[in-house]
Design a protein around this motif. Structure first.
Motif, mmCIF file in Angstrom:
data_model
loop_
_atom_site.group_PDB
_atom_site.id
_atom_site.type_symbol
_atom_site.label_atom_id
_atom_site.label_comp_id
_atom_site.label_asym_id
_atom_site.label_seq_id
_atom_site.Cartn_x
_atom_site.Cartn_y
_atom_site.Cartn_z
ATOM 1 N N MET A 1 0.857 -1.179 0.000
ATOM 2 C CA MET A 1 0.000 0.000 0.000
ATOM 3 C C MET A 1 0.899 1.235 0.000
ATOM 4 S SD MET A 1 -2.814 1.159 2.817
ATOM 5 C CE MET A 1 -4.275 0.379 2.190
ATOM 6 N N GLY A 2 0.636 2.187 -0.876
ATOM 7 C CA GLY A 2 1.442 3.401 -0.978
ATOM 8 C C GLY A 2 1.102 4.412 0.094
ATOM 9 N N ARG A 3 2.040 5.296 0.312
ATOM 10 C CA ARG A 3 1.805 6.350 1.302
ATOM 11 C C ARG A 3 1.008 7.483 0.670
ATOM 12 N NH1 ARG A 3 7.441 7.961 3.718
ATOM 13 N NH2 ARG A 3 7.683 8.495 1.543
ATOM 14 N N GLU A 4 0.213 8.129 1.473
ATOM 15 C CA GLU A 4 -0.570 9.261 1.004
ATOM 16 C C GLU A 4 0.319 10.499 0.944
ATOM 17 O OE1 GLU A 4 -4.877 11.300 1.825
ATOM 18 O OE2 GLU A 4 -3.877 10.337 3.496
ATOM 19 N N VAL A 5 0.213 11.255 -0.129
ATOM 20 C CA VAL A 5 0.985 12.483 -0.296
ATOM 21 C C VAL A 5 0.311 13.584 0.513
ATOM 22 C CG1 VAL A 5 1.795 14.191 -1.961
ATOM 23 C CG2 VAL A 5 1.698 11.784 -2.605
ATOM 24 N N ALA A 6 1.109 14.418 1.142
ATOM 25 C CA ALA A 6 0.566 15.521 1.940
ATOM 26 C C ALA A 6 0.733 16.834 1.181
ATOM 27 C CB ALA A 6 1.262 15.596 3.285
ATOM 28 N N TYR A 7 -0.207 17.727 1.396
ATOM 29 C CA TYR A 7 -0.192 19.050 0.773
ATOM 30 C C TYR A 7 -0.380 20.110 1.838
ATOM 31 C CZ TYR A 7 -0.729 16.716 -3.715
ATOM 32 O OH TYR A 7 -0.518 15.943 -4.825
ATOM 33 N N MET A 8 0.010 21.318 1.499
ATOM 34 C CA MET A 8 -0.210 22.471 2.370
ATOM 35 C C MET A 8 -1.234 23.371 1.699
ATOM 36 S SD MET A 8 3.744 23.411 3.265
ATOM 37 C CE MET A 8 4.184 23.496 1.533
ATOM 38 N N LEU A 9 -2.109 23.931 2.502
ATOM 39 C CA LEU A 9 -3.051 24.942 2.023
ATOM 40 C C LEU A 9 -2.646 26.262 2.664
ATOM 41 C CD1 LEU A 9 -6.436 23.021 2.369
ATOM 42 C CD2 LEU A 9 -4.994 23.255 0.362
ATOM 43 N N VAL A 10 -2.352 27.261 1.836
ATOM 44 C CA VAL A 10 -1.951 28.580 2.325
ATOM 45 C C VAL A 10 -2.670 29.641 1.501
ATOM 46 C CG1 VAL A 10 0.312 27.782 3.068
ATOM 47 C CG2 VAL A 10 0.065 28.754 0.815
ATOM 48 N N GLN A 11 -2.832 30.818 2.070
ATOM 49 C CA GLN A 11 -3.467 31.907 1.330
ATOM 50 C C GLN A 11 -2.627 32.254 0.107
ATOM 51 O OE1 GLN A 11 -6.484 33.379 1.635
ATOM 52 N NE2 GLN A 11 -6.813 31.773 3.140
ATOM 53 N N TYR A 12 -3.252 32.231 -1.056
ATOM 54 C CA TYR A 12 -2.545 32.457 -2.311
ATOM 55 C C TYR A 12 -1.831 33.802 -2.329
ATOM 56 C CZ TYR A 12 -1.595 32.907 -7.286
ATOM 57 O OH TYR A 12 -0.975 33.095 -8.488
ATOM 58 N N GLU A 13 -2.423 34.809 -1.729
ATOM 59 C CA GLU A 13 -1.813 36.142 -1.712
ATOM 60 C C GLU A 13 -0.420 36.116 -1.096
ATOM 61 O OE1 GLU A 13 -2.900 39.014 -3.124
ATOM 62 O OE2 GLU A 13 -4.451 37.733 -3.981
ATOM 63 N N GLN A 14 -0.184 35.213 -0.144
ATOM 64 C CA GLN A 14 1.108 35.132 0.525
ATOM 65 C C GLN A 14 2.185 34.463 -0.332
ATOM 66 O OE1 GLN A 14 1.284 33.919 4.674
ATOM 67 N NE2 GLN A 14 -0.951 34.007 4.770
ATOM 68 N N GLY B 1 8.392 32.267 6.413
ATOM 69 C CA GLY B 1 7.690 33.514 6.699
ATOM 70 C C GLY B 1 6.212 33.499 6.370
ATOM 71 N N VAL B 2 5.707 32.399 5.835
ATOM 72 C CA VAL B 2 4.286 32.282 5.497
ATOM 73 C C VAL B 2 3.531 31.779 6.720
ATOM 74 C CG1 VAL B 2 2.605 31.112 4.027
ATOM 75 C CG2 VAL B 2 4.773 31.877 3.060
ATOM 76 N N SER B 3 2.395 32.376 7.013
ATOM 77 C CA SER B 3 1.600 31.964 8.172
ATOM 78 C C SER B 3 0.293 31.323 7.722
ATOM 79 C CB SER B 3 1.304 33.172 9.057
ATOM 80 O OG SER B 3 0.542 34.112 8.340
ATOM 81 N N GLY B 4 -0.351 30.642 8.637
ATOM 82 C CA GLY B 4 -1.657 30.049 8.364
ATOM 83 C C GLY B 4 -1.590 28.832 7.467
ATOM 84 N N ILE B 5 -0.527 28.050 7.574
ATOM 85 C CA ILE B 5 -0.377 26.856 6.745
ATOM 86 C C ILE B 5 -1.201 25.718 7.346
ATOM 87 C CG2 ILE B 5 1.247 25.121 5.893
ATOM 88 C CD1 ILE B 5 3.411 27.315 5.997
ATOM 89 N N GLU B 6 -1.960 25.042 6.487
ATOM 90 C CA GLU B 6 -2.790 23.918 6.898
ATOM 91 C C GLU B 6 -2.328 22.684 6.126
ATOM 92 O OE1 GLU B 6 -7.571 22.969 7.038
ATOM 93 O OE2 GLU B 6 -6.884 24.983 6.553
ATOM 94 N N ILE B 7 -2.097 21.573 6.796
ATOM 95 C CA ILE B 7 -1.628 20.346 6.163
ATOM 96 C C ILE B 7 -2.821 19.425 5.910
ATOM 97 C CG2 ILE B 7 -0.055 18.374 6.330
ATOM 98 C CD1 ILE B 7 1.383 21.082 6.376
ATOM 99 N N LYS B 8 -2.927 18.911 4.684
ATOM 100 C CA LYS B 8 -4.024 18.011 4.305
ATOM 101 C C LYS B 8 -3.451 16.836 3.521
ATOM 102 C CE LYS B 8 -7.524 20.685 5.536
ATOM 103 N NZ LYS B 8 -8.449 20.343 6.563
ATOM 104 N N GLY B 9 -4.145 15.711 3.558
ATOM 105 C CA GLY B 9 -3.791 14.544 2.765
ATOM 106 C C GLY B 9 -4.298 14.673 1.345
#
Length: 100
Positions: A1-14, A42-50
């Motif tokens: 079984m493969g590992r799930e890739v993780a992504y970050m969600l950040v405000q595009y303006e930043q 220096g980027v704030s408000g980063i959210e980690i999602k699968g």
């Protein structure tokens, strides 16, 4: 079984200068691979999602706009129908006046 890739969600303006071609969600957040985290100093408000959750978010892009547009079209049609029936009533009243 493969590992799930993780992504970050950040405000595009930043991050728009570093990632101008990032996928942007309806709420203004950009999807960035977690592997690029070192570029977000220096980027704030980063959210980690699968990847499964991010795929669902990306799939929903524009759906709110489409449903709002559909609703606006339906309201416009109702308004036009109401105007037509109102005009028809006015015409009927004029015909009755002309007959008398």
């Amino acid at each position: 079984m493969g590992r799930e890739v993780a992504y970050m969600l950040v405000q595009y303006e930043q991050i728009k200068d570093k990632f101008p071609c990032a996928t942007v969600l309806d709420d203004g957040r950009a999807v960035i691979p977690l592997a690029k985290a070192d570029m977000l100093i220096g980027v704030s408000g980063i959210e980690i999602k699968g990847s499964h959750e991010v795929e669902a978010l990306v799939a929903s892009i524009g759906q709110n706009e489409e449903s709002a547009e559909t609703q606006e079209n339906a309201e416009a049609e109702k308004s036009a129908e109401a105007e037509d029936s109102s005009q028809q009533e006015d015409n009927n009243e004029k015909e009755e006046e002309d007959e008398s």
